[in-house]
Design a protein around this motif. Structure first.
Motif, PDB file in Angstrom:
ATOM      1  N   LEU A 124      20.187 -21.510  26.438  1.00 32.41           N
ATOM      2  CA  LEU A 124      20.570 -20.154  26.842  1.00 32.41           C
ATOM      3  C   LEU A 124      21.370 -20.197  28.133  1.00 32.41           C
ATOM      4  O   LEU A 124      20.922 -20.760  29.137  1.00 32.41           O
ATOM      5  N   ASN A 125      22.568 -19.598  28.119  1.00 34.28           N
ATOM      6  CA  ASN A 125      23.390 -19.520  29.324  1.00 34.28           C
ATOM      7  C   ASN A 125      22.819 -18.450  30.246  1.00 34.28           C
ATOM      8  O   ASN A 125      22.915 -17.264  29.957  1.00 34.28           O
ATOM      9  N   VAL A 126      22.271 -18.878  31.366  1.00 31.13           N
ATOM     10  CA  VAL A 126      21.664 -17.953  32.311  1.00 31.13           C
ATOM     11  C   VAL A 126      22.651 -17.628  33.420  1.00 31.13           C
ATOM     12  O   VAL A 126      23.141 -16.514  33.534  1.00 31.13           O
TER      13      VAL A 126
ATOM     14  N   PHE B 191      35.406 -25.259  20.966  1.00 27.68           N
ATOM     15  CA  PHE B 191      34.071 -24.805  21.328  1.00 27.68           C
ATOM     16  C   PHE B 191      34.020 -23.294  21.177  1.00 27.68           C
ATOM     17  O   PHE B 191      35.057 -22.622  21.134  1.00 27.68           O
ATOM     18  N   ASP B 192      32.821 -22.750  21.084  1.00 32.31           N
ATOM     19  CA  ASP B 192      32.663 -21.305  20.962  1.00 32.31           C
ATOM     20  C   ASP B 192      32.899 -20.636  22.316  1.00 32.31           C
ATOM     21  O   ASP B 192      32.447 -21.148  23.345  1.00 32.31           O
ATOM     22  N   PRO B 193      33.575 -19.471  22.346  1.00 30.42           N
ATOM     23  CA  PRO B 193      33.716 -18.731  23.613  1.00 30.42           C
ATOM     24  C   PRO B 193      32.343 -18.276  24.087  1.00 30.42           C
ATOM     25  O   PRO B 193      31.523 -17.816  23.286  1.00 30.42           O
ATOM     26  N   VAL B 194      32.081 -18.403  25.382  1.00 30.79           N
ATOM     27  CA  VAL B 194      30.733 -18.173  25.886  1.00 30.79           C
ATOM     28  C   VAL B 194      30.693 -17.081  26.946  1.00 30.79           C
ATOM     29  O   VAL B 194      31.702 -16.747  27.567  1.00 30.79           O
ATOM     30  N   THR B 195      29.505 -16.542  27.128  1.00 26.75           N
ATOM     31  CA  THR B 195      29.187 -15.684  28.249  1.00 26.75           C
ATOM     32  C   THR B 195      27.822 -16.107  28.762  1.00 26.75           C
ATOM     33  O   THR B 195      27.245 -17.093  28.298  1.00 26.75           O
ATOM     34  N   SER B 196      27.289 -15.373  29.730  1.00 30.95           N
ATOM     35  CA  SER B 196      25.995 -15.727  30.312  1.00 30.95           C
ATOM     36  C   SER B 196      25.224 -14.461  30.656  1.00 30.95           C
ATOM     37  O   SER B 196      25.790 -13.360  30.706  1.00 30.95           O
TER      38      SER B 196
ATOM     39  N   GLY C 278      21.975 -24.041  35.298  1.00 28.50           N
ATOM     40  CA  GLY C 278      22.187 -22.645  35.011  1.00 28.50           C
ATOM     41  C   GLY C 278      21.890 -22.282  33.569  1.00 28.50           C
ATOM     42  O   GLY C 278      22.076 -21.142  33.157  1.00 28.50           O
ATOM     43  N   GLN C 279      21.412 -23.261  32.786  1.00 26.81           N
ATOM     44  CA  GLN C 279      21.011 -23.005  31.408  1.00 26.81           C
ATOM     45  C   GLN C 279      19.519 -23.266  31.256  1.00 26.81           C
ATOM     46  O   GLN C 279      18.961 -24.172  31.893  1.00 26.81           O
TER      47      GLN C 279
END
Length: 324
Positions: free
Chosen positions: A237-239, A262-267, A153-154
């Motif tokens: 890249l978070n897809v 870790f850094d907070p993530v989105t996609s 998914g990345q």
């Protein structure tokens, strides 16, 4: 402008490329550059700059902030396999404790709409069934402060560049990271209409998240490493990688459970309101199109005027073996 060469990793069986395999490929490409430098009078042309892009298998990269163990803990609790399987630059001073490793190493369910898009592979709720389950690789990266996750998914774009070449000699590590972040933000804006992005040095590309109520979240990790004046690693890249849900699905929840920073993530999927198996089977994005578009925009910002897709063996003979 510099003529560029892009290597596309064709996904075979297994579908997703292992971090350890790509690292071996990078090491082989580095060796070509070092061999050329060692024999400058050979008359051979320098190795062409290479960009590798792929969708990774589940991998945790833990950095310096994951914590240190004291001498007693290292002596009594360090698994024997650490001393056997890690390469020479593994530092046992920075290592996960037993509980952390157990959490990260537990089986993870992997979903892929890119592969199973027919109705037979959907459950009654319209959610994708797991592609497979596996234990993620857990790798040490002391050139990073915070830890991160790579996985299905990345879209990952990792160049291998000779920083002594005329094109790149004037650039520093931070320069290259900023350039690659710029290419990523250009892609997000012009291909996906995601405009509220910003670059945070030492971290990556962040976005004012619509899904997380205007909270700033990382959507792409940007991190390069320069050793012997040879650059490797790059953009992830978070897809449509899972960012919510239980620990069996959401790999980021394990970092939190293991008390690893870790850094907070989105996609992209979250920002477009299309979380795959979480929100249903609506499909607005194509993983393959995103990988193809991202690598072209990153190459353009690096200054390449052209790209050429080649086979593994055209770059490093036998390199396809690394990825199995």
């Amino acid at each position: 402008m510099t003529a560029g060469l892009t290597v596309r990793l064709l996904h075979g069986d297994p579908t997703f490329v292992r971090y350890s395999g790509v690292k071996k490929l990078h090491q082989a490409l580095r060796s070509k550059i070092l061999d050329y430098r060692a024999t400058p009078s050979s008359g051979l042309p320098p190795p062409k700059p290479t960009v590798v892009y792929f969708e990774p298998a589940p991998t945790y990269l833990y950095g310096r902030s994951a914590g240190k163990l004291d001498q007693a803990e290292r002596r009594w609790f360090a698994p024997l396999q650490d001393y056997i399987t890690y390469n020479h630059d593994y530092d046992e001073t920075y290592r996960l404790n037993t509980a952390q490793r157990r959490i990260l190493n537990s089986k993870l369910e992997i979903y892929s709409r890119r592969i199973h898009e027919n109705e037979e592979m959907l459950d009654k709720l319209g959610h994708n069934v797991p592609e497979f389950s596996c234990k993620p690789e857990v790798m040490q990266r002391l050139d990073r402060e915070l830890s991160t996750y790579f996985g299905p998914g990345q879209a990952v774009v990792w160049p291998v560049l000779d920083m002594r070449s005329e094109r790149f000699a004037r650039y520093t590590k931070s320069d290259i990271e900023m350039i690659m972040a710029s290419g990523t933000m250009y892609f997000l804006k012009h291909y996906l209409d995601l405009k509220d992005t910003m670059y945070k040095p030492g971290s990556g590309v962040w976005i004012q998240s619509q899904h997380f109520k205007d909270e700033e979240r990382q959507i792409a990790d940007v991190h390069v490493n320069i050793e012997d004046d040879i650059l490797s690693f790059g953009v992830s890249l978070n897809v449509e990688s899972p960012i919510v849900g239980s620990r069996s699905i959401n790999p980021w929840s394990r970092l939190k459970e293991a008390d690893i920073q870790f850094d907070p993530v989105t996609s992209i999927a979250a920002e477009l309101g299309d979380l795959g198996h979480v929100l249903g089977s609506r499909k607005k994005i194509s993983m393959q199109e995103i990988m193809d578009g991202l690598v072209l925009d990153v190459c353009a910002t690096l200054g390449f005027s052209s790209v050429k897709s080649v086979s593994h063996n055209a770059v490093v003979k036998g390199s396809s073996e690394f990825l199995r």
